[in-house]
Design an enzyme around this catalytic site. Sequence first.
Site, PDB file in Angstrom:
ATOM      1  N   SER A   8       0.825  -1.201   0.000  1.00 15.37           N
ATOM      2  CA  SER A   8       0.000   0.000   0.000  1.00 15.37           C
ATOM      3  C   SER A   8       0.868   1.264   0.000  1.00 15.37           C
ATOM      4  O   SER A   8       1.581   1.555   0.962  1.00 15.37           O
ATOM      5  CB  SER A   8      -0.925  -0.006   1.217  1.00 15.37           C
ATOM      6  OG  SER A   8      -1.719   1.154   1.177  1.00 15.37           O
ATOM      7  N   HIS A  33      -0.137  -1.043  -4.451  1.00 13.75           N
ATOM      8  CA  HIS A  33      -1.566  -0.789  -4.221  1.00 13.75           C
ATOM      9  C   HIS A  33      -1.756   0.713  -4.013  1.00 13.75           C
ATOM     10  O   HIS A  33      -1.240   1.298  -3.060  1.00 13.75           O
ATOM     11  CB  HIS A  33      -2.004  -1.574  -2.984  1.00 13.75           C
ATOM     12  CG  HIS A  33      -3.463  -1.479  -2.681  1.00 13.75           C
ATOM     13  ND1 HIS A  33      -4.404  -2.266  -3.307  1.00 13.75           N
ATOM     14  CD2 HIS A  33      -4.145  -0.700  -1.804  1.00 13.75           C
ATOM     15  CE1 HIS A  33      -5.602  -1.966  -2.825  1.00 13.75           C
ATOM     16  NE2 HIS A  33      -5.483  -1.014  -1.921  1.00 13.75           N
ATOM     17  N   ASP A  35      -4.226   3.688  -3.386  1.00 10.59           N
ATOM     18  CA  ASP A  35      -5.558   4.009  -2.857  1.00 10.59           C
ATOM     19  C   ASP A  35      -5.984   5.417  -3.243  1.00 10.59           C
ATOM     20  O   ASP A  35      -5.381   6.395  -2.798  1.00 10.59           O
ATOM     21  CB  ASP A  35      -5.535   3.928  -1.324  1.00 10.59           C
ATOM     22  CG  ASP A  35      -5.495   2.502  -0.814  1.00 10.59           C
ATOM     23  OD1 ASP A  35      -6.344   1.705  -1.235  1.00 10.59           O
ATOM     24  OD2 ASP A  35      -4.616   2.194   0.016  1.00 10.59           O
ATOM     25  N   MET A  37      -8.825   8.185  -2.867  1.00  8.84           N
ATOM     26  CA  MET A  37      -9.992   8.531  -2.033  1.00  8.84           C
ATOM     27  C   MET A  37     -10.428   9.955  -2.353  1.00  8.84           C
ATOM     28  O   MET A  37      -9.578  10.847  -2.480  1.00  8.84           O
ATOM     29  CB  MET A  37      -9.618   8.450  -0.557  1.00  8.84           C
ATOM     30  CG  MET A  37      -9.009   7.115  -0.159  1.00  8.84           C
ATOM     31  SD  MET A  37      -8.764   7.006   1.617  1.00  8.84           S
ATOM     32  CE  MET A  37      -7.756   5.519   1.728  1.00  8.84           C
ATOM     33  N   HIS A  66      -6.942   1.122  -6.347  1.00  9.85           N
ATOM     34  CA  HIS A  66      -8.173   0.901  -5.577  1.00  9.85           C
ATOM     35  C   HIS A  66      -8.919   2.224  -5.484  1.00  9.85           C
ATOM     36  O   HIS A  66      -8.503   3.128  -4.759  1.00  9.85           O
ATOM     37  CB  HIS A  66      -7.774   0.361  -4.190  1.00  9.85           C
ATOM     38  CG  HIS A  66      -8.909   0.152  -3.249  1.00  9.85           C
ATOM     39  ND1 HIS A  66      -8.713  -0.056  -1.902  1.00  9.85           N
ATOM     40  CD2 HIS A  66     -10.250   0.098  -3.438  1.00  9.85           C
ATOM     41  CE1 HIS A  66      -9.888  -0.215  -1.302  1.00  9.85           C
ATOM     42  NE2 HIS A  66     -10.843  -0.113  -2.214  1.00  9.85           N
ATOM     43  N   MET A  68     -11.671   4.486  -4.225  1.00  7.68           N
ATOM     44  CA  MET A  68     -12.706   4.694  -3.208  1.00  7.68           C
ATOM     45  C   MET A  68     -13.315   6.050  -3.516  1.00  7.68           C
ATOM     46  O   MET A  68     -13.081   7.048  -2.821  1.00  7.68           O
ATOM     47  CB  MET A  68     -12.073   4.652  -1.807  1.00  7.68           C
ATOM     48  CG  MET A  68     -11.733   3.229  -1.383  1.00  7.68           C
ATOM     49  SD  MET A  68     -10.504   3.168  -0.084  1.00  7.68           S
ATOM     50  CE  MET A  68      -9.038   3.238  -1.082  1.00  7.68           C
ATOM     51  N   MET A 137     -12.771  -5.931   1.507  1.00  8.01           N
ATOM     52  CA  MET A 137     -12.176  -5.005   2.486  1.00  8.01           C
ATOM     53  C   MET A 137     -12.253  -5.651   3.868  1.00  8.01           C
ATOM     54  O   MET A 137     -13.331  -6.075   4.298  1.00  8.01           O
ATOM     55  CB  MET A 137     -12.931  -3.678   2.513  1.00  8.01           C
ATOM     56  CG  MET A 137     -12.738  -2.790   1.296  1.00  8.01           C
ATOM     57  SD  MET A 137     -11.031  -2.323   0.970  1.00  8.01           S
ATOM     58  CE  MET A 137     -10.560  -1.466   2.474  1.00  8.01           C
ATOM     59  N   ASP A 175      -7.742  -6.394   2.001  1.00  4.83           N
ATOM     60  CA  ASP A 175      -7.125  -5.081   2.178  1.00  4.83           C
ATOM     61  C   ASP A 175      -7.531  -4.489   3.525  1.00  4.83           C
ATOM     62  O   ASP A 175      -8.709  -4.220   3.762  1.00  4.83           O
ATOM     63  CB  ASP A 175      -7.596  -4.183   1.014  1.00  4.83           C
ATOM     64  CG  ASP A 175      -6.998  -2.789   1.043  1.00  4.83           C
ATOM     65  OD1 ASP A 175      -6.059  -2.555   1.816  1.00  4.83           O
ATOM     66  OD2 ASP A 175      -7.485  -1.937   0.261  1.00  4.83           O
TER      67      ASP A 175
END
Length: 217
Positions: A8, A33, A35, A37, A66, A68, A137, A175
């Site tokens: 991550s 990974h 993320d 957001m 990923h 979100m 998740m 995750d």
Amino acid sequence: MKNYISASVLSADLLNLESEARRLGESGVDMLHFDVMDGIFVGNITYGLPVLEQIRRVTDMTLDVHLMITDPLRYVREFAKAGADIISFHSESESDVRRTIEAIRSAGAKPAVAIKPKTPAESVYDILPEVDMLLVMTVEPGFGGQSFIPETVEKVRLIRRRIAEKGLACDVQVDGGINYETAPIVREAGANVLVSGSCLFRAQDMSEAVRKLKGEA
Ligand code: DX5
Ligand code: ZN
């Protein structure tokens, strides 16, 4: 089934992502990974397209993005163009799931669907044949460094069982809160792609941490 570790980026040294990517690759980490957001779908804001583009220029590692965000369909083409190899988006988002999967595939990336801890396994059974990976998740999305939610293990088991029953080739990713204690539990339940942030980056010896998380040490 091959096990993969996806590191991550949230826990990495963000000012030195080129050397971080090199260090991760040399330690046996398989993917990065990333993320994304938007502060609306989850209560936090991270980074987006320009940062992903820069990372793509300095590494050949698989970029596992990923999302979100509230309306992933609107952005998936751009994330594929910026260099994402895998794009996960949430089934709880506002975008149409099938159209988003198609958009990701036609943009040349591998589609994956993510589900939050309270979303039932059964809700994604019908889309398993259409995705390369299903992301369960194991914490509420939004922040790194949270504690693993044990109730999610059964969901990993149900999804892996369904994939096996239908003879599908779908990876199962977990995750959030993955460490030396929880990794064997999720692997036994059928997860084969483990995201790790705080555990991996806190390790003294990253190669050893990767082997431990994969169950090889
Ligand atoms: C949480 C993120 C995770 C997080 C994992 O919303 O999706 O990828 O960075 O970090 P750890 O391994 O520290 O729980
Ligand atoms: Zn994530």
